[in-house]
Design a protein around this motif. Structure first.
Motif, PDB file in Angstrom:
ATOM      1  N   TRP A  67       0.531  -5.039   9.755  1.00 30.71           N
ATOM      2  CA  TRP A  67       1.124  -4.302   8.760  1.00 30.71           C
ATOM      3  C   TRP A  67       2.418  -3.894   9.023  1.00 30.71           C
ATOM      4  O   TRP A  67       3.016  -4.443  10.681  1.00 30.71           O
ATOM      5  CB  TRP A  67       0.629  -2.878   9.337  1.00 30.71           C
ATOM      6  N   PHE A 113      -9.434   3.594  10.084  1.00 33.96           N
ATOM      7  CA  PHE A 113      -9.529   3.163   8.585  1.00 33.96           C
ATOM      8  C   PHE A 113     -10.621   2.067   8.910  1.00 33.96           C
ATOM      9  O   PHE A 113     -10.992   1.510   9.568  1.00 33.96           O
ATOM     10  CB  PHE A 113      -8.746   2.966   8.095  1.00 33.96           C
ATOM     11  N   PHE A 154      -9.792   0.415   0.947  1.00 35.56           N
ATOM     12  CA  PHE A 154      -9.869   1.384   2.099  1.00 35.56           C
ATOM     13  C   PHE A 154     -10.509   2.741   2.034  1.00 35.56           C
ATOM     14  O   PHE A 154     -10.200   3.456   1.259  1.00 35.56           O
ATOM     15  CB  PHE A 154      -8.542   1.758   3.349  1.00 35.56           C
ATOM     16  N   GLY A 155     -11.443   3.506   3.420  1.00 34.47           N
ATOM     17  CA  GLY A 155     -11.610   4.368   3.475  1.00 34.47           C
ATOM     18  C   GLY A 155     -11.155   5.665   3.356  1.00 34.47           C
ATOM     19  O   GLY A 155      -9.714   5.244   3.595  1.00 34.47           O
ATOM     20  N   SER A 156     -11.008   6.306   3.474  1.00 30.66           N
ATOM     21  CA  SER A 156     -10.511   7.740   3.573  1.00 30.66           C
ATOM     22  C   SER A 156     -10.206   8.520   5.518  1.00 30.66           C
ATOM     23  O   SER A 156      -9.202   8.931   5.360  1.00 30.66           O
ATOM     24  CB  SER A 156     -11.001   8.880   2.872  1.00 30.66           C
ATOM     25  N   TYR A 162      -9.203  -0.842  10.512  1.00 27.22           N
ATOM     26  CA  TYR A 162      -7.891  -0.167  11.304  1.00 27.22           C
ATOM     27  C   TYR A 162      -7.777   0.839  11.928  1.00 27.22           C
ATOM     28  O   TYR A 162      -8.599   1.430  11.792  1.00 27.22           O
ATOM     29  CB  TYR A 162      -7.227  -0.696  10.036  1.00 27.22           C
ATOM     30  N   MET A 166      -5.782   8.050  13.917  1.00 27.27           N
ATOM     31  CA  MET A 166      -6.495   7.816  12.644  1.00 27.27           C
ATOM     32  C   MET A 166      -7.753   6.205  12.430  1.00 27.27           C
ATOM     33  O   MET A 166      -6.670   5.186  13.018  1.00 27.27           O
ATOM     34  CB  MET A 166      -6.075   7.829  10.923  1.00 27.27           C
ATOM     35  N   TYR A 195       0.701  -1.088   0.157  1.00 25.63           N
ATOM     36  CA  TYR A 195      -0.035   0.018   0.022  1.00 25.63           C
ATOM     37  C   TYR A 195       0.909   1.368  -0.115  1.00 25.63           C
ATOM     38  O   TYR A 195       1.890   1.069   0.682  1.00 25.63           O
ATOM     39  CB  TYR A 195      -0.829  -0.154   1.123  1.00 25.63           C
ATOM     40  N   LYS A 205      -3.507  10.712   4.397  1.00 25.49           N
ATOM     41  CA  LYS A 205      -4.033  10.284   3.450  1.00 25.49           C
ATOM     42  C   LYS A 205      -4.382   8.845   4.122  1.00 25.49           C
ATOM     43  O   LYS A 205      -3.800   7.929   4.577  1.00 25.49           O
ATOM     44  CB  LYS A 205      -3.644  10.811   2.288  1.00 25.49           C
ATOM     45  N   SER A 206      -6.008   8.188   3.060  1.00 26.08           N
ATOM     46  CA  SER A 206      -6.047   6.452   2.793  1.00 26.08           C
ATOM     47  C   SER A 206      -4.611   6.293   2.678  1.00 26.08           C
ATOM     48  O   SER A 206      -3.361   6.292   2.338  1.00 26.08           O
ATOM     49  CB  SER A 206      -7.001   6.679   2.759  1.00 26.08           C
ATOM     50  N   LEU A 207      -4.992   4.865   2.201  1.00 28.25           N
ATOM     51  CA  LEU A 207      -4.619   3.876   2.488  1.00 28.25           C
ATOM     52  C   LEU A 207      -4.799   3.226   0.739  1.00 28.25           C
ATOM     53  O   LEU A 207      -5.680   2.506   0.382  1.00 28.25           O
ATOM     54  CB  LEU A 207      -5.448   2.107   3.144  1.00 28.25           C
ATOM     55  N   GLU A 208      -3.588   3.547  -0.603  1.00 23.29           N
ATOM     56  CA  GLU A 208      -3.810   2.860  -1.678  1.00 23.29           C
ATOM     57  C   GLU A 208      -3.468   1.558  -1.898  1.00 23.29           C
ATOM     58  O   GLU A 208      -2.004   1.235  -1.863  1.00 23.29           O
ATOM     59  CB  GLU A 208      -3.749   4.077  -2.611  1.00 23.29           C
TER      60      GLU A 208
END
Lengths: 111, 113
Positions: free
Chosen positions: A101, B91, B104-106, B35, B89, A35, A41-44
């Motif tokens: 992770w 998720f 995953f969401g933002s 998460y 944060m 990722y 920001k989010s996890l891409e």
């Protein structure tokens, strides 16, 4: 307890150079994910690796998986500034239920 | 492209208060997850949910936490009595199965003061 270790944790490199991020894990798994995360920001999702010997490429990034060595690599070819981000590997445990992770590799690519 | 939607994007709450974080997973997905990521640290698994029940949960997911899928679209995480160390944060993620990867969401940034 499954452990996932990434190295290096921090990498500063020049544009145009090649480098590899390593992800080692401590127990049997044949599902590994890479990722990308930009700050705040989010996890891409980058790559989903599902079997021994899997290799996937997208642009300047290539990921591979060696389940016997419990090792995955993320190789960056001819780095560009836009690839600056934090890269995480994650290992699937108990299929479908949980990802463990790595600590992430913060990559800074200088113009 | 389908997305996982999370609300709110940022929530500030007093210690001891209850919070509910909301997620709308991708509509045809079957597995749902929460998460969390404490600032600057690694991502930690909280809970997975399938077929209207918890599949797996981590040590972090103690009695203060609960999840619910109250209707066909929402997936919520409730923290009953927030602590300072819950600041992170959070998720939400969903998938059709791990071979397809996880979306995953933002995220919701929770700040407990």
């Amino acid at each position: 307890e499954l452990k996932v270790e990434q190295n290096p944790l921090f990498l500063s490199m020049q544009e145009g150079k090649n480098y590899t991020i390593y992800c080692n894990y401590s127990t049997t798994s044949d599902r590994l994910y890479w990722y990308r995360q930009d700050p705040g920001k989010s996890l891409e999702s980058l790559f989903v690796l599902l079997s021994n010997g899997a290799v996937k490429q997208e642009g300047r990034l290539m990921a591979s998986l060696d389940t016997k060595a419990r090792l995955s690599t993320l190789h960056i070819t001819a780095a560009v500034h836009d690839l600056s981000a934090t890269y995480f590997c994650a290992v699937d445990v108990h299929s479908n239920y949980q990802l463990i992770w790595g600590a992430g590799t913060k990559l800074i690519i200088k113009p | 492209e389908p997305e996982v939607t999370q609300t709110p994007s940022h929530q500030v709450t007093q210690m001891g208060q209850e919070v509910i974080l909301r997620c709308v997973p991708i509509s045809n997905h079957l597995y749902f997850y929460w998460y969390r990521q404490i600032l600057g640290q690694k991502v930690e698994f909280l809970v997975s949910f399938y077929n209207n029940e918890i599949s797996e949960k981590s040590e972090i997911f103690d009695d203060q936490f609960s999840v619910e899928r109250p209707d066909g679209s929402n997936f919520t995480l409730k923290i009953r009595s927030t602590k300072l160390e819950d600041s992170a944060m959070y998720f939400c993620a969903s998938n059709l199965g791990s071979i397809y990867g996880y979306t995953f969401g933002s995220g919701t940034r929770l700040t407990v003061v």
